[in-house]
Design an enzyme around this catalytic site. Sequence first.
Site, PDB file in Angstrom:
ATOM      1  CG  ASN A 101     -15.373  -6.682 -18.530  1.00 49.60           C
ATOM      2  OD1 ASN A 101     -14.267  -6.198 -18.262  1.00 49.60           O
ATOM      3  ND2 ASN A 101     -15.850  -7.755 -17.931  1.00 49.60           N
TER       4      ASN A 101
ATOM      5  N   GLY B  81     -14.913  -4.305 -13.083  1.00 49.73           N
ATOM      6  CA  GLY B  81     -14.627  -4.680 -11.696  1.00 49.73           C
ATOM      7  C   GLY B  81     -14.989  -3.549 -10.749  1.00 49.73           C
ATOM      8  N   GLY B  82     -14.404  -3.581  -9.558  1.00 50.06           N
ATOM      9  CA  GLY B  82     -14.714  -2.588  -8.539  1.00 50.06           C
ATOM     10  C   GLY B  82     -14.351  -1.177  -8.966  1.00 50.06           C
TER      11      GLY B  82
ATOM     12  N   GLY C 150     -13.569  -2.347 -18.625  1.00 51.58           N
ATOM     13  CA  GLY C 150     -13.447  -3.096 -17.372  1.00 51.58           C
ATOM     14  C   GLY C 150     -14.745  -3.054 -16.593  1.00 51.58           C
TER      15      GLY C 150
ATOM     16  CB  SER D  71      -0.919   0.009   1.224  1.00 51.31           C
ATOM     17  OG  SER D  71      -1.598   1.247   1.282  1.00 51.31           O
TER      18      SER D  71
ATOM     19  CB  THR E 208     -16.293 -11.515 -18.794  1.00 47.97           C
ATOM     20  OG1 THR E 208     -14.977 -12.057 -18.647  1.00 47.97           O
ATOM     21  CG2 THR E 208     -17.330 -12.602 -18.574  1.00 47.97           C
TER      22      THR E 208
ATOM     23  CB  SER F 261      -2.619   4.465   2.048  1.00 41.87           C
ATOM     24  OG  SER F 261      -3.472   4.270   0.940  1.00 41.87           O
TER      25      SER F 261
ATOM     26  CG  ASP G 290     -11.562   4.153  -4.847  1.00 42.88           C
ATOM     27  OD1 ASP G 290     -10.503   4.660  -4.421  1.00 42.88           O
ATOM     28  OD2 ASP G 290     -11.880   2.973  -4.629  1.00 42.88           O
TER      29      ASP G 290
ATOM     30  CE  LYS H  50     -11.012  -0.380  -2.096  1.00 44.43           C
ATOM     31  NZ  LYS H  50     -10.937   0.170  -3.455  1.00 44.43           N
TER      32      LYS H  50
HETATM   33  P1  ATR Z   1     -10.873  -4.108  -9.855  1.00 42.92           P
HETATM   34  O1  ATR Z   1     -11.732  -4.271  -8.643  1.00 42.92           O
HETATM   35  O2  ATR Z   1      -9.533  -3.518  -9.555  1.00 42.92           O
HETATM   36  O3  ATR Z   1     -11.560  -3.361 -10.947  1.00 42.92           O
HETATM   37  P2  ATR Z   1     -11.329  -6.811 -10.870  1.00 42.92           P
HETATM   38  O4  ATR Z   1     -12.671  -6.878 -10.249  1.00 42.92           O
HETATM   39  O5  ATR Z   1     -10.438  -7.981 -10.758  1.00 42.92           O
HETATM   40  O6  ATR Z   1     -10.487  -5.582 -10.327  1.00 42.92           O
HETATM   41  O7  ATR Z   1     -11.518  -6.431 -12.401  1.00 42.92           O
HETATM   42  C1  ATR Z   1     -10.478  -6.433 -13.287  1.00 42.92           C
HETATM   43  C2  ATR Z   1     -10.993  -6.017 -14.666  1.00 42.92           C
HETATM   44  O8  ATR Z   1      -9.909  -6.128 -15.589  1.00 42.92           O
HETATM   45  C3  ATR Z   1     -12.119  -6.897 -15.183  1.00 42.92           C
HETATM   46  O9  ATR Z   1     -12.993  -6.099 -15.933  1.00 42.92           O
HETATM   47  C4  ATR Z   1     -11.361  -7.877 -16.085  1.00 42.92           C
HETATM   48  O10 ATR Z   1     -12.128  -8.439 -17.119  1.00 42.92           O
HETATM   49  P3  ATR Z   1     -13.045  -9.760 -16.853  1.00 42.92           P
HETATM   50  O11 ATR Z   1     -14.294  -9.269 -16.206  1.00 42.92           O
HETATM   51  O12 ATR Z   1     -13.267 -10.318 -18.205  1.00 42.92           O
HETATM   52  O13 ATR Z   1     -12.217 -10.641 -15.963  1.00 42.92           O
HETATM   53  C5  ATR Z   1     -10.310  -6.977 -16.676  1.00 42.92           C
HETATM   54  N1  ATR Z   1      -9.151  -7.702 -17.194  1.00 42.92           N
HETATM   55  C6  ATR Z   1      -8.181  -8.307 -16.485  1.00 42.92           C
HETATM   56  N2  ATR Z   1      -7.245  -8.856 -17.307  1.00 42.92           N
HETATM   57  C7  ATR Z   1      -7.656  -8.588 -18.579  1.00 42.92           C
HETATM   58  C8  ATR Z   1      -7.118  -8.876 -19.888  1.00 42.92           C
HETATM   59  N3  ATR Z   1      -5.978  -9.547 -20.036  1.00 42.92           N
HETATM   60  N4  ATR Z   1      -7.792  -8.424 -20.959  1.00 42.92           N
HETATM   61  C9  ATR Z   1      -8.946  -7.722 -20.810  1.00 42.92           C
HETATM   62  N5  ATR Z   1      -9.505  -7.423 -19.616  1.00 42.92           N
HETATM   63  C10 ATR Z   1      -8.867  -7.847 -18.513  1.00 42.92           C
END
Ligand code: ATR
Length: 273
Positions: free
Chosen positions: A151, A129-130, A127, A14, A153, A16, A101, A65
Amino acid sequence: MKNAFVIGHPIAHSKSPLIHGSWLDELGIDGSYSAIDVAPENLAAFIDRVRQGEFVGGNVTIPHKEAVMGLLDEVDPLARTIGAVNTIVSETGRLIGRNTDYLGFLANLDQGAPGWSDISGAAIVIGAGGAARAVLAGLIDRGIDRIHLLNRTLSRAESLAAAFAPSVVPGALEDFNAVAPAATLLVNTSSVGMGGTQFPDFDLARLDGRAVVTDIVYAPLITPLLADASAKGFSTVDGLGMLLHQAVPGFEAWFGVRPEVDAALRARVLAAT
Ligand code: ATR
């Protein structure tokens, strides 16, 4: 003396303590800020210590979190929308959870690309994720009325978009080139870029010529995405500022002084990254 903390598991990485420690020194405040490794099974006991007055508050990072939300007395509506708390403020033992954030994301763009939200156009957020949740909340707050959430996925983009607003349109990474021409803001919230990895098929030249490109990844500071954008003449904003700016509201709430995010702090944190 006022004591604050950052808890996580692990916590050694960290930044922080460096950020808050620099501000405490610079402002001559009689306070402390320490990194404390708290395993998930010890989270409730730690929060009890905070409630008993040992700390004025602190930061919360991975993996706590979401879980910490159920242990606090109040969670502000924005943190609830984002689904995560990264800052706890103790008001005489009453624990309030916030998410700074999104404020950090907006303050970083405001500092690095003033007027960015006055450029009419869509935003592309990569993306789901969080970090994407905080960015979406910030963009919706600023009235951006069309946000393409792309994203790897698709199903994750779809469920996140459904949880936010009709203005958030889910898509796959492959949709980038099709939606780019209407976009005046591109935000990478995915981990692509860390350690220099890159998106294979994005043709940044298709973006609206006024577009601002920002990345929340800050190691390296200039990710391949930012390097490509800047070579093509777009304004770019790196992700280090988001990390620094998200720390401001917590520090101000705990210690009563609003600290500055300046070049010296940036340099110090960058040197430690
Ligand atoms: P955070 O909370 O930091 O956002 P996370 O929940 O692990 O972290 O999310 C990571 C993001 O990066 C996700 O959107 C992930 O895509 P998936 O939902 O398909 O897993 C994306 N990500 C990670 N590696 C990737 C890659 N090589 N190519 C494209 N997207 C990627």
